[in-house]
Design a protein around this motif. Structure first.
Motif, short mmCIF file in Angstrom:
data_model
loop_
_atom_site.label_atom_id
_atom_site.label_comp_id
_atom_site.label_asym_id
_atom_site.label_seq_id
_atom_site.Cartn_x
_atom_site.Cartn_y
_atom_site.Cartn_z
N PRO A 277 -3.16 -15.20 -23.16
CA PRO A 277 -2.64 -14.37 -24.25
C PRO A 277 -1.77 -13.19 -23.82
O PRO A 277 -1.09 -12.61 -24.66
CB PRO A 277 -3.92 -13.87 -24.94
CG PRO A 277 -4.94 -13.85 -23.85
CD PRO A 277 -4.62 -15.03 -22.97
N LYS A 278 -1.80 -12.82 -22.53
CA LYS A 278 -1.07 -11.62 -22.12
C LYS A 278 -0.09 -11.92 -20.97
O LYS A 278 -0.22 -11.40 -19.86
CB LYS A 278 -2.08 -10.54 -21.69
CG LYS A 278 -2.95 -9.97 -22.79
CD LYS A 278 -2.11 -9.19 -23.81
CE LYS A 278 -2.96 -8.39 -24.79
NZ LYS A 278 -3.51 -7.17 -24.19
N ALA B 222 -11.11 -10.95 -23.55
CA ALA B 222 -10.14 -12.03 -23.35
C ALA B 222 -10.07 -12.94 -24.57
O ALA B 222 -8.97 -13.35 -24.99
CB ALA B 222 -10.51 -12.84 -22.10
N VAL B 223 -11.22 -13.25 -25.14
CA VAL B 223 -11.25 -14.09 -26.35
C VAL B 223 -10.57 -13.37 -27.50
O VAL B 223 -9.79 -13.97 -28.27
CB VAL B 223 -12.70 -14.47 -26.70
CG1 VAL B 223 -12.76 -15.16 -28.06
CG2 VAL B 223 -13.29 -15.37 -25.62
N LEU C 7 -9.25 -22.58 -24.51
CA LEU C 7 -9.28 -21.42 -23.62
C LEU C 7 -10.59 -20.64 -23.78
O LEU C 7 -11.16 -20.16 -22.79
CB LEU C 7 -8.08 -20.51 -23.87
CG LEU C 7 -6.71 -21.10 -23.50
CD1 LEU C 7 -5.63 -20.04 -23.58
CD2 LEU C 7 -6.73 -21.72 -22.11
N ARG C 8 -11.05 -20.52 -25.01
CA ARG C 8 -12.33 -19.83 -25.21
C ARG C 8 -13.45 -20.55 -24.46
O ARG C 8 -14.29 -19.90 -23.83
CB ARG C 8 -12.65 -19.75 -26.70
CG ARG C 8 -13.99 -19.06 -26.96
CD ARG C 8 -14.22 -18.77 -28.42
NE ARG C 8 -15.44 -18.02 -28.60
CZ ARG C 8 -15.76 -17.35 -29.69
NH1 ARG C 8 -14.94 -17.34 -30.75
NH2 ARG C 8 -16.91 -16.69 -29.77
N ASN D 25 -17.38 -20.58 -20.15
CA ASN D 25 -18.16 -21.51 -19.33
C ASN D 25 -17.68 -21.69 -17.91
O ASN D 25 -18.40 -22.24 -17.07
CB ASN D 25 -18.19 -22.88 -20.02
CG ASN D 25 -18.91 -22.84 -21.35
OD1 ASN D 25 -20.12 -22.86 -21.42
ND2 ASN D 25 -18.13 -22.76 -22.43
N GLY D 26 -16.47 -21.26 -17.62
CA GLY D 26 -15.92 -21.45 -16.29
C GLY D 26 -15.69 -22.90 -15.94
O GLY D 26 -15.73 -23.30 -14.77
#
Length: 243
Positions: A42-43, A215-216, A232-233, A238-239
C-alpha cells in the motif's frame, strides 16, 4: 562493523519502519537493499523514499522492473495476471516520474568488500535473471551461477523467494535474507540479515515484529485494489501464502 542485508519490502511501510529501527539499534555501518521495494503493497512511494534515504546500496528486483514497465504475459501464472496488473497500476500511479526513473536505472548486482579478505556478491534472484526462483531446498548445483558470475566473492546474497536460509557450498556462503514486507516462511515477522564484520564475517538472521494492524489499515486507507486486499492481509497476518 556491521552490514545489514534486506530485501522484498513490497510497499509495506510498517514492516520497513520496524526493520530500520532495529537496524539503527544495532549500530550498522552500511545497509544493502536487494530489491522489490514498492510493488505489491500500500505504500510504494513512502517505502521507496525511505530506501533512498537510509540504504547505502540498492539493486533492482523483478517487482521494481514490474513497477516501471508492467507485467508481461508469461511472467506470472495466467490466473494471477489480471490481479497483479491491477496492483501494478496502483503502484505506478503512486510513484513520481523521478521515482520510476530511479527504479529503472538500478543496477542488477553488487560487489562489496566486507573485510580485507572477504567479498560479498549480491543479486535479487540469480546473476542471470531477476525472475528465476532458487528455492530454499534446491540442490547445491542450482547455485553454480553465483560462483560463475563472481568467483572472487566469499559470500553470496539474494532475496526474491521470501524464505530466509543459509548454506555453505565449497567454502562459500549462500545467504537468503527473507522478506521485510511479505514473509512466506510461516512467521509474519519481518526478516533481514546482519553481517558482523571483524577479522571474519558472522551471519545473523533477524526477525522483527511490527504493527501488522497498521499495515492492514494502510491497505484500506490508500485504496489498494480491493480484490488484492484479502491476499495481502492473509500474508501479513500469517507469514505465508494461502494454500
Amino acid at each position: 562493523m556491521r552490514t545489514a542485508l534486506l530485501s522484498d519490502v513490497h510497499g509495506n511501510e510498517a514492516a520497513l519502519d520496524a526493520v530500520l529501527e532495529d537496524i539503527q539499534s544495532n549500530r550498522v555501518s552500511a545497509i544493502v537493499m536487494l530489491g522489490d521495494i514498492s510493488y505489491r503493497g500500500p505504500k510504494p512511494s513512502e517505502c521507496l523514499e525511505k530506501v533512498r534515504t537510509h540504504c547505502d546500496y540498492v539493486i533492482k528486483g523483478n517487482a521494481d522492473e514490474w513497477a516501471v514497465r508492467g507485467i508481461h504475459a508469461g511472467e506470472v501464472p495466467a490466473e494471477a495476471i489480471e490481479l497483479m496488473r491491477a496492483e501494478q497500476t496502483f503502484t505506478a500511479g503512486h510513484l513520481s516520474e523521478d521515482q520510476r526513473a530511479y527504479l529503472h536505472h538500478l543496477p542488477s548486482s553488487l560487489e562489496l568488500p566486507l573485510s580485507n579478505k572477504r567479498q560479498l556478491y549480491a543479486v535479487h534472484a540469480t546473476p542471470e535473471s531477476l525472475f528465476t526462483v532458487i528455492p530454499k531446498h534446491a540442490e547445491d548445483e542450482a547455485f553454480q551461477a553465483f560462483g560463475s558470475a563472481n568467483p572472487r566473492a566469499d559470500y553470496y546474497a539474494y532475496g526474491h523467494i521470501h524464505d530466509p536460509h543459509y548454506r555453505r557450498i565449497n567454502g562459500k556462503s549462500i545467504i537468503n535474507t527473507g522478506s521485510v514486507g511479505l514473509p512466506f516462511d510461516g512467521s509474519p515477522e519481518a526478516s533481514y540479515v546482519l553481517l558482523d564484520r571483524d577479522d571474519d564475517v558472522h551471519v545473523q538472521f533477524r526477525r522483527v515484529p511490527y504493527d501488522i494492524d497498521r499495515a492492514v489499515q494502510d491497505l484500506s486507507d490508500t485504496g489498494y485494489p480491493a480484490e488484492a486486499v484479502p491476499l495481502l492481509r492473509y500474508i501479513y497476518e500469517n507469514g505465508s501464502r494461502p494454500v
